[in-house]
Design a protein around this motif. Structure first.
Motif, PDB file in Angstrom:
ATOM      1  N   GLN A 634       0.811  -1.206   0.000  1.00  0.00           N
ATOM      2  CA  GLN A 634       0.000   0.000   0.000  1.00  0.00           C
ATOM      3  C   GLN A 634       0.850   1.264   0.000  1.00  0.00           C
ATOM      4  OE1 GLN A 634      -3.292   0.179  -0.404  1.00  0.00           O
ATOM      5  NE2 GLN A 634      -3.330  -2.055  -0.626  1.00  0.00           N
ATOM      6  N   GLN A 635       2.025   1.186   0.631  1.00  0.00           N
ATOM      7  CA  GLN A 635       2.896   2.357   0.694  1.00  0.00           C
ATOM      8  C   GLN A 635       3.557   2.669  -0.653  1.00  0.00           C
ATOM      9  OE1 GLN A 635       5.682   1.610   3.850  1.00  0.00           O
ATOM     10  NE2 GLN A 635       4.097   1.416   5.428  1.00  0.00           N
ATOM     11  N   GLN A 636       3.655   1.637  -1.512  1.00  0.00           N
ATOM     12  CA  GLN A 636       4.314   1.807  -2.802  1.00  0.00           C
ATOM     13  C   GLN A 636       3.339   2.088  -3.945  1.00  0.00           C
ATOM     14  OE1 GLN A 636       7.648   1.732  -3.329  1.00  0.00           O
ATOM     15  NE2 GLN A 636       8.047   1.436  -1.146  1.00  0.00           N
ATOM     16  N   LEU A 637       2.052   2.084  -3.675  1.00  0.00           N
ATOM     17  CA  LEU A 637       1.071   2.261  -4.740  1.00  0.00           C
ATOM     18  C   LEU A 637       1.107   3.674  -5.319  1.00  0.00           C
ATOM     19  CD1 LEU A 637      -2.109   0.405  -3.401  1.00  0.00           C
ATOM     20  CD2 LEU A 637      -0.578  -0.318  -5.230  1.00  0.00           C
ATOM     21  N   HIS A 638       0.968   3.754  -6.642  1.00  0.00           N
ATOM     22  CA  HIS A 638       0.779   5.048  -7.301  1.00  0.00           C
ATOM     23  C   HIS A 638      -0.073   4.833  -8.546  1.00  0.00           C
ATOM     24  CE1 HIS A 638       3.783   3.858 -10.257  1.00  0.00           C
ATOM     25  NE2 HIS A 638       4.671   3.658  -9.295  1.00  0.00           N
ATOM     26  N   ALA A 639      -0.329   5.901  -9.296  1.00  0.00           N
ATOM     27  CA  ALA A 639      -1.341   5.876 -10.352  1.00  0.00           C
ATOM     28  C   ALA A 639      -0.954   5.037 -11.565  1.00  0.00           C
ATOM     29  CB  ALA A 639      -1.637   7.312 -10.797  1.00  0.00           C
ATOM     30  N   PHE A 640       0.337   4.846 -11.812  1.00  0.00           N
ATOM     31  CA  PHE A 640       0.785   4.196 -13.043  1.00  0.00           C
ATOM     32  C   PHE A 640       1.035   2.708 -12.825  1.00  0.00           C
ATOM     33  CE2 PHE A 640       1.266   8.556 -14.010  1.00  0.00           C
ATOM     34  CZ  PHE A 640       1.325   8.689 -15.387  1.00  0.00           C
ATOM     35  N   LYS A 641       0.283   1.869 -13.541  1.00  0.00           N
ATOM     36  CA  LYS A 641       0.459   0.418 -13.503  1.00  0.00           C
ATOM     37  C   LYS A 641       0.940  -0.020 -14.884  1.00  0.00           C
ATOM     38  CE  LYS A 641      -1.738   1.084  -9.664  1.00  0.00           C
ATOM     39  NZ  LYS A 641      -0.989   1.209  -8.390  1.00  0.00           N
ATOM     40  N   ILE A 642       2.187  -0.421 -14.992  1.00  0.00           N
ATOM     41  CA  ILE A 642       2.824  -0.653 -16.284  1.00  0.00           C
ATOM     42  C   ILE A 642       3.190  -2.121 -16.454  1.00  0.00           C
ATOM     43  CG2 ILE A 642       4.861  -0.115 -17.698  1.00  0.00           C
ATOM     44  CD1 ILE A 642       4.788   2.689 -16.494  1.00  0.00           C
ATOM     45  N   CYS A 643       2.855  -2.646 -17.627  1.00  0.00           N
ATOM     46  CA  CYS A 643       3.195  -4.030 -17.966  1.00  0.00           C
ATOM     47  C   CYS A 643       4.045  -4.014 -19.235  1.00  0.00           C
ATOM     48  CB  CYS A 643       1.922  -4.853 -18.189  1.00  0.00           C
ATOM     49  SG  CYS A 643       2.216  -6.497 -18.858  1.00  0.00           S
ATOM     50  N   LYS A 644       5.200  -4.692 -19.190  1.00  0.00           N
ATOM     51  CA  LYS A 644       6.090  -4.753 -20.352  1.00  0.00           C
ATOM     52  C   LYS A 644       6.240  -6.176 -20.883  1.00  0.00           C
ATOM     53  CE  LYS A 644       8.928  -0.691 -20.301  1.00  0.00           C
ATOM     54  NZ  LYS A 644      10.274  -0.228 -20.676  1.00  0.00           N
ATOM     55  N   LYS A 645       5.266  -7.004 -20.586  1.00  0.00           N
ATOM     56  CA  LYS A 645       5.341  -8.405 -21.002  1.00  0.00           C
ATOM     57  C   LYS A 645       5.111  -8.560 -22.501  1.00  0.00           C
ATOM     58  CE  LYS A 645       3.291 -12.930 -19.998  1.00  0.00           C
ATOM     59  NZ  LYS A 645       2.304 -13.669 -19.171  1.00  0.00           N
ATOM     60  N   PHE A 646       4.322  -7.684 -23.099  1.00  0.00           N
ATOM     61  CA  PHE A 646       3.916  -7.843 -24.492  1.00  0.00           C
ATOM     62  C   PHE A 646       4.687  -6.849 -25.368  1.00  0.00           C
ATOM     63  CE2 PHE A 646       0.373  -8.553 -21.572  1.00  0.00           C
ATOM     64  CZ  PHE A 646       0.111  -9.896 -21.816  1.00  0.00           C
ATOM     65  N   GLN A 647       5.598  -7.381 -26.210  1.00  0.00           N
ATOM     66  CA  GLN A 647       6.428  -6.522 -27.052  1.00  0.00           C
ATOM     67  C   GLN A 647       6.755  -7.250 -28.360  1.00  0.00           C
ATOM     68  OE1 GLN A 647      10.000  -5.062 -25.197  1.00  0.00           O
ATOM     69  NE2 GLN A 647       8.957  -4.341 -23.359  1.00  0.00           N
ATOM     70  N   PRO A 648       6.916  -6.507 -29.457  1.00  0.00           N
ATOM     71  CA  PRO A 648       6.412  -5.163 -29.697  1.00  0.00           C
ATOM     72  C   PRO A 648       4.879  -5.181 -29.785  1.00  0.00           C
ATOM     73  CG  PRO A 648       8.102  -5.770 -31.301  1.00  0.00           C
ATOM     74  CD  PRO A 648       7.669  -7.028 -30.611  1.00  0.00           C
ATOM     75  N   LEU A 649       4.250  -4.238 -29.146  1.00  0.00           N
ATOM     76  CA  LEU A 649       2.801  -4.198 -28.993  1.00  0.00           C
ATOM     77  C   LEU A 649       2.218  -3.222 -30.010  1.00  0.00           C
ATOM     78  CD1 LEU A 649       0.372  -5.163 -27.317  1.00  0.00           C
ATOM     79  CD2 LEU A 649       0.837  -3.306 -25.717  1.00  0.00           C
ATOM     80  N   LEU A 650       1.527  -3.763 -31.027  1.00  0.00           N
ATOM     81  CA  LEU A 650       0.964  -2.929 -32.078  1.00  0.00           C
ATOM     82  C   LEU A 650      -0.470  -2.512 -31.805  1.00  0.00           C
ATOM     83  CD1 LEU A 650       2.341  -4.544 -35.356  1.00  0.00           C
ATOM     84  CD2 LEU A 650       3.407  -2.917 -33.802  1.00  0.00           C
TER      85      LEU A 650
END
Length: 685
Positions: A634-650
């Motif tokens: 909870q202390q580390q939560l912020h607005a940006f949730k980023i996933c880099k599993k799918f690349q290159p993502l068209l």
């Protein structure tokens, strides 16, 4: 971040065309690029290297040479025509026959008033650049052998022309050859011809050539003597470019390597200087057919479809973000559209469309599990475009019953009928010619209307009729007028609002119930890369090429409180330093505070209910968060949730509140479909 069932799609068989030629325009900080399929693109370096213009290719219009005359862009190719491109209308403005057969090379003088072309019949022809086009001026001395490369003397008095086995220097006033240099004069027992692939005329009188023997040579044009020679590679050197200050040269080889030459003092504080070669840079896997040299970077384009920009560290004041190497392979626009209700995907290729039905599963599992398919993805239809023109844009309606696409001179609309296990396509006749040109297509959420982005800032509204037909309803135009074409559209789910972005980066919002202009979003200094209207609040979310995000309330005609907070607090440094533009924005109606967006390398959910991360926070922290206990998480939560599993993502979009579709195009899949590169012997083999 939430749990979604993800359809991971990897059967989009896109193979981007290779880079054939480049043209750098220092005044506007723009790069012109032509591909092997005839497509012409313009990248705006000042707008974070955004691909702001795309003119689709043509099977009968190859582009072998590209150059700027002021702010006007010209191309020439094997069709024998010189073409000027309309960068506002994104089309061919005019074409003039060069009258010398296929054109292999073209160059413009330093003042941008004269254009020289090198033809297959051995002639060099001059054209005057005039308002509205070009006019033939004169033929220069013609000799046997096609002219493969050209370069003007900076003063505009002479032209150096490269051919097979020789270089000629021509006087522009008299039209006569004043010097002829045999490039193999110093080589004994030559059994094969030497092709001069590229040439540069320096203000010092030095002519620089690159050839099929892998050499970069420096010549005194007045004496016709060799000043210096560097054997750079065992393969051919195909391209060469010189910096404005003439103190740096970049060359590209058929082995995929690029080299830099720098004019440096022989000794410290010495006035004598020599051209010194740097180590090779292997950023490409195939022929480097084109290079360019800006004031701060070396630019190269290869047949592997990659555009590579390598900053010159000695020219950089800031060693941070601006000094990062950049690679671009995929277009900065969408080539995939989705029919959410029917769970269909439409893939756009240069001369055909493919319609696929997504697979399905009955299985369940936990996060990260790969579920077995109960039905496989199904290729339903391949729709071929007739004629030599490439497809510019395409779209499928949310219900999957309508498909539309456009080329430079044709607009096509189809009704799709699904009957048991078969699919039947019915072409809609008598489509209004007013819809051309079409640069972007968007169906309404209820599939009752089609919106066509067109020239001069206009948008056509088309009513779709049952059981099959259409009627042009209205044309929306900005109140102040515009010379630029519309390249992005966004529609509200309730059918009340339409946002349109033109090439001058102006965003106009229209009220569809009254078919009139509503407001204009305040201008920003960068290009718009993606935008979408929230289905609940009707707020317009805008992504710009410098990675800034804005949220504009359409009903209130002003930025929202959240948007003002973002601009006041600032976005995370890592977010702003991304070099790939946001290409798509969407929303989850079940979570109104969520904004879903993606670029080539990441998928992101922005939760507006959470605080923005500051620069001390770890932006891409999803993997770490999963390993922490709930209290620490909870202390580390912020607005940006980023996933880099799918690349290159068209492409990425929501099919429903719990289901995502992700379309990837792995680079290795593209490389397997390219021709074999020049083989290089490796040490120890």
């Amino acid at each position: 971040m939430g749990e979604f069932e993800v359809h991971r799609v990897r059967f989009f068989g896109l193979v981007p065309a290779g880079v054939r030629c480049l043209a750098w325009q220092p005044r506007s900080d723009r790069l012109g690029l032509a591909r092997t399929d005839g497509t012409v693109e313009v990248y705006n370096f000042a707008a974070n290297y955004f691909q702001e213009k795309v003119i689709p290719g043509h099977e009968a219009r190859s582009v072998e040479a590209l150059c700027w005359a002021g702010d006007r862009l010209f191309g020439a190719g094997l069709s024998g025509e010189i073409t000027e491109y309309d960068l506002a209308g994104l089309c061919v403005a005019c074409s003039v026959d060069g009258c010398g057969g296929p054109i292999w090379s073209m160059a413009v003088n330093s003042s941008g008033t004269q254009l020289a072309i090198g033809c297959d019949d051995g002639s060099v022809k001059l054209f005057q650049v005039v308002p509205g086009g070009i006019q033939f001026e004169q033929n220069l001395d013609r000799r046997k052998g096609r002219i493969l490369c050209l370069s003007w003397h900076p003063l505009g008095t002479h032209i150096a022309a490269g051919s097979i086995d020789n270089v000629r220097v021509l006087d522009v006033c008299s039209g006569q050859t004043v010097q002829r240099i045999m490039v193999n004069y110093h080589v004994q027992k030559v059994k094969q011809e030497c092709i001069v692939w590229s040439i540069a005329f320096l203000s010092s009188g030095t002519v620089v050539t690159s050839d099929s023997f892998g050499r970069v040579q420096f010549w005194d044009w007045e004496q016709g003597t060799l000043l210096d020679s560097h054997t750079v590679s065992n393969s051919a050197i195909l391209s060469l470019a010189v910096s404005e200050k003439e103190d740096s040269i970049i060359v590209g080889t058929s082995a995929g390597a690029t080299y830099q030459f720098q004019l440096l003092p022989v000794k410290l504080s010495s006035q004598e200087k020599r051209w010194i070669r740097t180590k090779p840079f292997h950023y490409h896997t195939h022929d480097v057919r084109a290079v360019a040299h800006s004031s701060t970077a070396l630019i190269s384009g290869g047949l592997d479809a990659q555009l590579v920009i390598r900053p010159l560290m000695e020219k950089m004041q800031d060693k941070g973000y601006e000094a990062v190497l950049r690679k671009f392979t995929f277009p900065h626009r969408r080539l995939v559209s989705c029919a959410r209700e029917a769970r269909l995907l439409l893939f756009q290729f240069s001369q055909h469309l493919e319609l696929w039905r997504l697979g399905s599963t009955n299985g369940t599992g936990k996060d990260g599990d790969i579920l077995p398919l109960s039905s496989m993805p199904e290729h339903l239809v391949q729709l071929k475009s007739k004629g030599p023109e490439h497809i510019y844009c395409s779209c499928i309606s949310p219900c999957g019953s309508w498909v539309a696409y456009a080329t430079a001179s044709r607009f096509h609309l189809y009704r799709v009928h699904y009957e048991d296990d078969s699919v039947r396509i019915e072409k809609i006749p008598k489509v209004s010619k007013l819809l051309l040109p079409a640069y972007q297509l968007q169906f309404s959420s209820d599939s009752s209307s089609l919106f066509v982005a067109s020239a001069r800032g206009s948008v056509h509204v088309v009513l779709l009729l049952e059981p099959g037909g259409c009627r042009h309803l209205h044309t929306l135009r900005p109140p102040s007028g515009s010379l630029e074409a519309v390249y992005l559209l966004a529609l509200s789910v309730d059918g009340r609002w339409l946002a349109a972005v033109s090439g001058d980066w102006a965003i106009h919002v229209y009220k569809l119930k009254r078919l009139k202009h509503h407001c204009t979003v305040p201008m920003y200094s960068c290009a718009v890369t993606a935008l979408a209207i929230h289905p609940v609040t009707n707020d317009l979310v805008i992504a710009y090429s410098d990675q800034q995000l804005f949220e504009f309330s359409i009903p209130e005609k002003q930025y929202t409180d959240w948007s003002r907070t973002v601009q006041k607090s600032g976005l995370h440094k890592v977010w702003l330093e991304r070099d790939s533009p946001i290409t798509h924005i969407t929303f989850n109606p079940k979570n109104p505070s969520h904004i879903l967006l993606h670029d080539i390398y990441m998928f992101c959910i922005i939760d507006k209910s959470l605080p923005l991360p500051d620069n001390s926070a770890l932006l891409m922290n999803q993997c770490i968060l999963k390993q922490l206990p709930e209290s620490a998480r909870q202390q580390q939560l912020h607005a940006f949730k980023i996933c880099k599993k799918f690349q290159p993502l068209l492409f990425a979009d929501l099919l429903d509140e719990k289901c995502l579709v992700m379309v990837e195009r792995p680079i290795m899949d593209i490389k397997t479909q390219l021709p074999l590169p020049t083989q290089q012997k490796k040490f120890g083999t």
